[in-house]
Design a protein around this motif. Sequence first.
Motif, short mmCIF file in Angstrom:
data_model
loop_
_atom_site.label_atom_id
_atom_site.label_comp_id
_atom_site.label_asym_id
_atom_site.label_seq_id
_atom_site.Cartn_x
_atom_site.Cartn_y
_atom_site.Cartn_z
N ALA A 127 37.90 38.76 53.28
CA ALA A 127 36.62 39.22 52.73
C ALA A 127 36.56 40.75 52.74
O ALA A 127 36.11 41.38 51.78
N PHE A 128 37.03 41.35 53.82
CA PHE A 128 37.03 42.81 53.89
C PHE A 128 38.04 43.39 52.91
O PHE A 128 37.77 44.40 52.25
N PHE A 129 39.21 42.75 52.79
CA PHE A 129 40.23 43.24 51.86
C PHE A 129 39.74 43.19 50.41
O PHE A 129 39.95 44.13 49.63
N ILE A 130 39.06 42.12 50.05
CA ILE A 130 38.64 41.94 48.66
C ILE A 130 37.35 42.70 48.35
O ILE A 130 37.19 43.24 47.25
N CYS A 131 36.44 42.76 49.32
CA CYS A 131 35.11 43.33 49.04
C CYS A 131 34.95 44.78 49.46
O CYS A 131 34.01 45.44 48.99
N ALA A 132 35.82 45.29 50.34
CA ALA A 132 35.56 46.63 50.86
C ALA A 132 36.74 47.58 50.77
O ALA A 132 36.55 48.79 50.59
N VAL A 133 37.96 47.11 50.93
CA VAL A 133 39.10 48.01 51.05
C VAL A 133 39.28 48.84 49.78
O VAL A 133 39.35 48.30 48.67
N ASP A 134 39.31 50.16 49.96
CA ASP A 134 39.54 51.13 48.88
C ASP A 134 38.52 51.01 47.76
O ASP A 134 38.81 51.30 46.61
N ALA A 184 50.22 42.99 50.67
CA ALA A 184 49.13 42.93 49.69
C ALA A 184 48.46 44.28 49.52
O ALA A 184 48.13 44.70 48.40
N LEU A 185 48.25 44.99 50.62
CA LEU A 185 47.61 46.30 50.56
C LEU A 185 48.46 47.29 49.78
O LEU A 185 47.96 48.02 48.91
N ILE A 186 49.75 47.33 50.04
CA ILE A 186 50.64 48.28 49.35
C ILE A 186 50.68 47.98 47.85
O ILE A 186 50.56 48.88 47.01
N VAL A 187 50.82 46.69 47.50
CA VAL A 187 50.89 46.32 46.08
C VAL A 187 49.57 46.62 45.39
O VAL A 187 49.54 47.13 44.25
N PHE A 188 48.47 46.31 46.06
CA PHE A 188 47.15 46.58 45.48
C PHE A 188 46.95 48.07 45.21
O PHE A 188 46.49 48.46 44.12
N LEU A 189 47.31 48.90 46.19
CA LEU A 189 47.15 50.35 45.99
C LEU A 189 48.09 50.85 44.90
O LEU A 189 47.73 51.76 44.13
N ILE A 223 44.18 41.19 40.85
CA ILE A 223 45.26 41.49 41.80
C ILE A 223 44.94 40.91 43.16
O ILE A 223 45.73 40.16 43.76
N ARG A 224 43.75 41.23 43.67
CA ARG A 224 43.40 40.71 44.99
C ARG A 224 43.16 39.20 44.94
O ARG A 224 43.44 38.49 45.91
N GLY A 225 42.66 38.71 43.82
CA GLY A 225 42.52 37.26 43.67
C GLY A 225 43.87 36.57 43.66
O GLY A 225 44.03 35.49 44.25
N ALA A 226 44.86 37.21 43.01
CA ALA A 226 46.20 36.62 42.98
C ALA A 226 46.78 36.55 44.39
O ALA A 226 47.47 35.58 44.74
#
Length: 911
Positions: free
Chosen positions: A216-223, A262-267, A452-455
């Motif tokens: 939830a934090f990764f999808i809703c808040a990170v970056d 996931a964080l590295i790919v997302f960024l 991306i984050r959904g994937a």
Amino acid sequence: MVPPWFKVRSFATVKLIMLLALLVLHFLAREQTGKTMPRSGGEFYRYSNGYPVSYQVSLGLVAGKGLCRLTWPAGSGDAGHPDGVEPCPEAKPLVEFLNFQRPRVSREEFQAFLNAPLAGTAPVDSWEFTRILDIYLTAFVWKVFGISWTVYYIVASLASTLSCFLVFLVARRLSGSYWAGLLAALLFFASPFENHFAIRSVRDISPLWFATGAFAFFICAVDNFRSRKWNYLSFLVLGLLAMIGRGWRLDVLLLVPFLFVALIVFLAFKRHGWKHILAGATLFLLGCWSADRFVRSLWPSEEYSSGTVYHMAYYGDSSRCNLMGLENSFQINRDDFQTWQDVNRFDERRTGDLLVIGTKEYAAACREIYVCVMKYHLFQYVSLWPKFYIQALGAFPESDCLQGESLSMLRQSRLAWTLPFYDWGLDYLTTWLPYLHLLGIATLFLTSRDKIRGAFLVLFSLYYSVIWLAVLPEQKHLGQLLLPLTVTGGLGLWGLARFARFMLFGFHGPNVSFTGLRSLRVACGVGLAALICWVAACALTYRYSLRHRDNYVNEIRALAARGVEAPETIKDARVFSAYFEPNRPLRPTGFLLAIQTSANPGYLTCRHMHFPAKPLPSRLSITRHKLLPDKVQYFAVSCFAGRRDQRPYAYTVTLNAGCRIIWSKKFDLSSWERLPFSMLFHDGEKCAGSPEVGRFPSGNLSFDPFLGQSTITNLSSEMGYDIPSQSLSVLGLPWDENFVYPGLLPARVVASFEAPGPRRLRPPTNLDELNELGLPLSNLGPEDGATLTSEARGLNLKVLPGQSGNAATYSPIIPSEDGVYLFQMRYRRLAGELSLHVDGSRKKELLQRTFLTVQGDGLVQSVEVKLKAGESFQLRLANQAPPGYWASEFLIQEMRAYREKYPLWESIRRP
């Protein structure tokens, strides 16, 4: 006219009320489970595995004694006081509390226990460090609100409700729709697994809650912030959330590498520079390290290695074989003690030291034997993974269960007024959840605002299923898979509703974009590439696993070629057995059997029976091996008895009718440096890994009467402790199977007059004696208050009213040789109860065991007794009617005597 702003605010208020109502209902549903289900005791807590015992440590913290376990006065032991000693009155409330027999312990009762003269403490077991935050949080709650399961369940229900809200936020963020979020939260609320495990075992469900918080934090808040500082802080917090759950269960550790990637790919997809990506990755790892340091700071100086996960992964092979229907080729049981033995036997040739569970050395040895197992099975686990994934999405469905939970227990745990909603809709949605998951994935790539984050959420379900299969694929570890299931399930329902609206009313609102279609095409391309990779992996691992199995088989054949024939182990054409006493020097031994099968051979059943020897209880392990029709096959098995396990051990193989054992060879395994084995093979076979065995039909989870039904065992292997050894023969088989196999039948003996005095019990020496129907009934005489009348069908025994005890006695008999004898009496019961027992000439009572079976329209009373040559005994028939009972009457039809070949194990163990 209603102003537009009022309509907007009113609708927003309605949506807020709906969400709050769902969250309140979620809390009440979990609280209701906490109120009702603990009353059902062991049936509900089948997966708690003694976790409440860990809360003795929480009680130690509440008492202000530090990190230690409270011990009960009067030697009552652990929470269940297994030694049978009742606790002192002051300790009894705490023992009952930890056994779920009472809901709370008052402060006065707790203080009275602490003031008891024998109340003490004991060191914490090292394995409890893996749930250190669970212990501390429980202690804090009980310290503040009182020692009560109700308070504990309320805290668990609040944590579950917060997770439900986070599922709503995740689905809403990915879809941009309130309704998708509400539907996802509804599916989470309806989950039977989460509903029960939130109360049954917080430790086992906590990985789901922490994964939900981290995602939830990764999808809703990170970056997602405009400020770089806040974005940096979000990376740090994400690391903290990913790691902090290890204070409840080590399973959470698998979140760390996944979210790191996931964080590295997302960024990278957001086209940030390498400095920003490096800063994000560094801060994430810093957060993980900080949370890990915090958890470790609560441990004492002794450290419990997280590498012990390989211990579970090794014995998890038993679960994998049962789940996928494969032969258990390495005799692996889901048993901590047996795993410890296997690890030490495997390692002792190199170090000679006794390894202790929890140490780094033990973890390294576990990893080595786990790798050996996975090399052997690699092709099968790779090729069968899609099947496993599909089954996992449905929580390994069984009849009369929903997500692994009994339907009858679900009805007991639910609020009464909500039952129609479950019956009419929610349970159907849970059943359809795997299909909604697949539909939700398509919806995600077509309409999601954050593909991306959904994937990565979708990929997490695949990633988790691989880890789950590789470690311990059991239903209680379903938890983390519920997060992607419920989120994508909500998206699937929402997408289905939008499609229905389009079909019925036309589509109003933004159309599906070309970007969405392109994303779906990309996802399909990725899926196709993954399929090609899977096929290639199957092709590569096939040769690899085939070579490993061939190496095992060839080495076994080579050792057996140097072995010796062992005809004494063939007890019957369909029975092989070997018995080992721990007090005799025993070398590691292997056996190779040649078996000729029939047209319908069924299964070879292999039983490893460890009889009880203090302090270890009895243990029965069963493996089954599928035979091929009309073929000569070979079955190889290793027997490692003695050493650290001082229990008598019987190993037995049985075949179905029509099959037969051709020969048996015994060979030395002193030089064997591989795993224990129990495998079936034949000439010219090409098998990569273990052959297929199959699974029980749904709902039938045990073939063995001594092993109860279990969701973690199946056709491949079963295991159980505290087997009633008093009902087992020395072969480790149920005693009545002596009459199933001709080679096990006891030998007939006759009572003959060879000299004046008592009859002699001996084997028949001529045809006339062999043809005798049994012991002559004429030697049976009545006791006081009883009469015997001869009839065509036997002797009629009548006992007067009120006469209990001995009703008839057989004339004295003297056995000609030492041994265990069996006496059987066939009779019809007209009125009352009758028993048969043996009285010796000495005052010491004879060791004997009685059995009662039904045969036709009559009964057969059997008594097995150990006798000494030359010492006379008498058979006595006793009326079991209580004093004051009316007259009893029996028709004695036949009495027979046998000398046992394979008596009860207890008969040969006792003097």
